[in-house]
Design an enzyme around this catalytic site. Structure first.
Site, PDB file in Angstrom:
ATOM      1  N   GLU A   1     -12.530 -20.450  47.792  1.00 29.62           N
ATOM      2  CA  GLU A   1     -12.563 -21.848  47.356  1.00 29.62           C
ATOM      3  C   GLU A   1     -11.157 -22.457  47.272  1.00 29.62           C
ATOM      4  O   GLU A   1     -10.677 -22.824  46.202  1.00 29.62           O
ATOM      5  CB  GLU A   1     -13.277 -21.981  46.004  1.00 29.62           C
ATOM      6  CG  GLU A   1     -14.752 -21.673  46.076  1.00 29.62           C
ATOM      7  CD  GLU A   1     -15.502 -22.010  44.794  1.00 29.62           C
ATOM      8  OE1 GLU A   1     -14.855 -22.111  43.741  1.00 29.62           O
ATOM      9  OE2 GLU A   1     -16.725 -22.172  44.854  1.00 29.62           O
TER      10      GLU A   1
ATOM     11  N   GLU B   1     -22.403 -18.579  47.885  1.00 34.11           N
ATOM     12  CA  GLU B   1     -22.589 -18.383  46.439  1.00 34.11           C
ATOM     13  C   GLU B   1     -23.605 -19.377  45.909  1.00 34.11           C
ATOM     14  O   GLU B   1     -23.587 -20.561  46.278  1.00 34.11           O
ATOM     15  CB  GLU B   1     -21.288 -18.650  45.676  1.00 34.11           C
ATOM     16  CG  GLU B   1     -20.184 -17.666  45.901  1.00 34.11           C
ATOM     17  CD  GLU B   1     -18.958 -18.047  45.061  1.00 34.11           C
ATOM     18  OE1 GLU B   1     -19.103 -18.741  44.044  1.00 34.11           O
ATOM     19  OE2 GLU B   1     -17.852 -17.656  45.457  1.00 34.11           O
TER      20      GLU B   1
HETATM   21  C1  GLA Z   1     -17.062 -20.289  42.276  1.00 36.76           C
HETATM   22  C2  GLA Z   1     -16.197 -19.081  42.532  1.00 36.76           C
HETATM   23  C3  GLA Z   1     -16.709 -17.842  41.896  1.00 36.76           C
HETATM   24  C4  GLA Z   1     -17.212 -18.115  40.488  1.00 36.76           C
HETATM   25  C5  GLA Z   1     -18.249 -19.193  40.557  1.00 36.76           C
HETATM   26  C6  GLA Z   1     -18.874 -19.505  39.229  1.00 36.76           C
HETATM   27  O1  GLA Z   1     -18.032 -20.505  43.189  1.00 36.76           O
HETATM   28  O2  GLA Z   1     -15.986 -18.861  43.897  1.00 36.76           O
HETATM   29  O3  GLA Z   1     -15.674 -16.905  41.855  1.00 36.76           O
HETATM   30  O4  GLA Z   1     -16.157 -18.521  39.698  1.00 36.76           O
HETATM   31  O5  GLA Z   1     -17.651 -20.362  41.030  1.00 36.76           O
HETATM   32  O6  GLA Z   1     -19.866 -20.482  39.346  1.00 36.76           O
END
Ligand code: GLA
Length: 655
Positions: free
Chosen positions: A153, A305
């Site tokens: 991210e 995710e």
């Molecule tokens: C993001 C991050 C993860 C985690 C999630 C929690 O997507 O990539 O590492 O912190 O948020 O929702």
């Protein structure tokens, strides 16, 4: 170029982030047992492992990862291997403070959280390249390796000194001369003319409003710097493993990256998606992000995710009611995902995310969350061979551009009530509720495949983009534009007349006299509906073919919606039902059919390949008409003419 289908091989990937370094070794064996039981075929490892892999500068500890890679391979689980570069070890900030980013107020972002790296820091980049090199060399031939996941991210900003120097270099490349920069930035205003490159700074804290062109370029620069970090690591892993695809996970509709550009640099596009289970429009937000990601991928994509239950970063964090996780996962598959993955496999007991759900929650194997995950794993395995790789056809494209968003979201604008993502959601929702499947596209993309192009708002449009829109209409296809479109050029310079003259001619706008933004909650009456957010004092040209007018108030009798042939301009944001009606009519005129007719409210219908997905987002059972005979892939039964879906129920119907 390696592709997602090389990894999926006719399956849907199912799994999630796995952070075994948080657990003793006996838990690893337990995890693998549960993963196999749940049908997990993919885990993402190493995302935050830098301090473990490089405990001291230049040292390496790969032993634990070797063991896990072997264990995964033996268990038949593929590994999405991450470069750990989003969370540098504490020693890096301590020994090299130049690796730490600074915000616009000059405050340092220290270690102790994550993402505390300066994208412009030569030291950070050197360490990141070195660990990536060693990771890639070590696991290049490991049979468990399926995919590279670079960083995590990308989302940081940096206003520090090294970033300032990099910004100047970037600006020199863009403008060549100071004169060109001064012209592009309109520095004649407020006496901001630069006499040397060294005088230029990132947009740090100022007394009053900042130069908007400087801010816009800083956004462009930031996206480009982060992209350089990505491509540097990508090139290292690709050198070792040209056959293994590379991705980085996007945040959904994140403002910091020009994700169109980024997607071109990835083998696979992936996204993280966390709609709020309590939000009645959560499924529509999901659909929007899925449509956008599919469009960036130009085909199947990865849901990298999602949460199995609650997140822990909202004010109040709601769990997913029974069945909702399955429904939203099938929604992603319906809209083109070939991977359904989670953050994270096992819920942490310590650290900042210990109250964030995992596929295996604190309740463990017997917990409802894990049991639902198991069921989903089995269902995805069942439908995978018929679904994976399937394409989604859309006759409609919604246009979106990060640069237009950045430019339009600045200080000193006519209304802070106008929010670009909210407008995208409003227009997408109107189409989504009518079961009109939409792609997203950049305004300079080839639009020839679309019967209808929808522009919720593109405040900034390049000449190329404007010509693209004109060509689209000239070619006989339909275009609907929302307000505040085509206002500025690429330097954020307002175009003569307040809106580009070519667009004004296209829509039959003779003069755009004034914008009349509305207060929060205020509405404006129009013939047959109410407008929100915005209104405009427009004088129509004589060749307009249709108008809907404002009623009452200062704008009484002036056009609110204008149509000239196939081109429509909507100078307010109609309330949801009216916008839905308008777009349904324009789509029908353009020859675009909904996926299915007579779909009851709350049910979503999507076609992927020759499969029809029906998704009930409501808590009540509902019967859906689906004329003909179908095979229900999830139950193995035959469905004739109609199907009843229970609360959060879903069906995948094949021929
Ligand atoms: C993001 C991050 C993860 C985690 C999630 C929690 O997507 O990539 O590492 O912190 O948020 O929702």
């Amino acid at each position: 170029m390696p592709k997602l289908s090389d990894v999926t091989r006719g399956r849907i990937l199912f799994g999630g982030d796995y952070n075994p370094e948080q657990w003793p070794e006996e838990t690893w064996h337990e995890d693998i047992r549960l993963m196999r039981d749940a049908g997990v075929n993919s885990v993402t490892m190493g995302v935050f492992s830098w301090a473990k892999l490089e405990p001291r500068p230049g040292e390496r500890d790969f032993g634990w990862l070797d063991t896990l890679m072997d264990l995964m391979h033996t268990a038949g689980i593929g590994v999405v291997l991450a470069t750990p570069t989003s969370s540098p070890p504490p020693w890096m900030g301590r020994l090299h403070p130049d690796t730490l980013p600074r915000d616009a107020d000059g405050r340092t972002e220290w270690w102790g959280g994550r993402q505390h790296f300066s994208h412009s820091s030569a030291t950070y980049r050197r360490y990141a390249a070195a660990i990536t090199e060693d990771l890639a060399a070590r696991y290049a031939d490991h049979p468990a390796l399926t995919l590279w996941h670079i960083n995590n991210e990308y989302c940081t900003f940096d206003h520090g000194d090294e970033a300032a120097a990099a910004f100047r270099r970037w600006l020199r490349d863009r403008y060549g001369t100071l004169d060109a920069l001064n012209t592009a930035w309109g520095t004649a205003f407020w006496g901001q003319g630069y006499d040397c490159w060294d005088g230029i700074l990132p947009p740090r804290r100022t007394h009053y409003l900042k130069n908007p062109a400087q801010v816009l370029d800083f956004r462009r620069f930031t996206s480009d710097m982060l992209l350089e970090c990505f491509t540097a690591e990508r090139d290292i892993v690709a050198r070792h493993t040209p056959h293994i695809p590379v991705t980085t996970n996007f945040m959904p509709l994140w403002t910091g990256q020009d994700a169109w550009r980024w997607a071109e640099e990835e083998d696979i596009v992936s996204v993280d998606l966390y709609p709020d289970p309590r939000d009645p429009l959560g499924p529509q937000h999901g659909a929007l992000v899925q449509d956008l990601t599919r469009s960036q991928a130009r085909g199947p994509w990865m849901l990298m995710e999602q949460a199995a239950g609650p997140v822990n970063w909202r004010g109040v964090n709601h769990p997913k009611p029974r069945g909702l996780g399955r429904l939203w996962s099938l929604q992603a598959v319906a809209r083109g995902a070939d991977a359904v993955c989670y953050f994270q496999w096992r819920q942490s007991r310590q650290g900042a995310e210990k109250f964030h759900s995992g596929m295996v929650g604190h309740a463990g194997e017997r917990g409802r969350t894990y049991q639902e995950i198991r069921r989903l794993g089995a269902e995805l395995a069942l439908i995978g061979p018929e679904v994976a790789g399937g394409r989604i056809r859309s006759d409609i494209a919604i246009l979106h551009d990060w640069h237009a968003w950045w430019a339009g979201a600045q200080e000193g604008r006519p209304s802070t009530e106008v929010d670009h993502p909210a407008l995208l959601h409003a227009w997408h929702r109107a189409l989504w509720e009518s079961h009109l499947t939409t792609d997203f596209a950049h305004p300079e993309h080839d639009l020839s495949g679309y019967k209808l192009v929808v522009v919720p708002q593109l405040y900034l449009l390049s000449d190329t983009a404007i010509e693209n829109l004109l060509a689209h209409v000239r070619g006989g296809s339909a275009l609907v534009c929302g307000f505040m479109t085509g206002v500025a050029d690429e330097d954020d310079r307002v175009r003569p007349g307040g809106m580009d003259v070519r667009l004004r001619e296209l829509f039959g706008i003779r003069t755009l006299h004034e914008w009349w933004p509305l207060d929060a909650g205020e509405t404006v009456a129009c013939d047959g509906f109410r407008g929100t957010l915005w209104s405009e004092e427009i004088e129509a040209a004589p060749d307009v073919t249709e108008t809907v007018r404002y009623k009452g108030g200062e704008l009484d009798g002036l056009p609110a919606v204008l149509r000239k042939g196939q081109a429509w301009y909507v100078s307010t944001l109609p309330e949801p039902e009216a916008l839905r009606g308008l777009l349904a009519r324009v789509a029908a005129d353009a020859g675009v059919r909904p996926v299915l007719d007579n779909v009851p409210p709350g049910v979503e219908a999507v076609r992927r390949g020759d499969l029809l997905f029906l998704l009930n987002h409501g808590r009540e059972s509902v019967t859906v008409e689906c004329p003909g005979t179908h095979r229900d892939l999830l139950t193995g039964t035959t469905v004739m003419d109609e199907i009843t879906l229970g609360r959060y129920g879903a069906a995948v119907l094949g021929p």
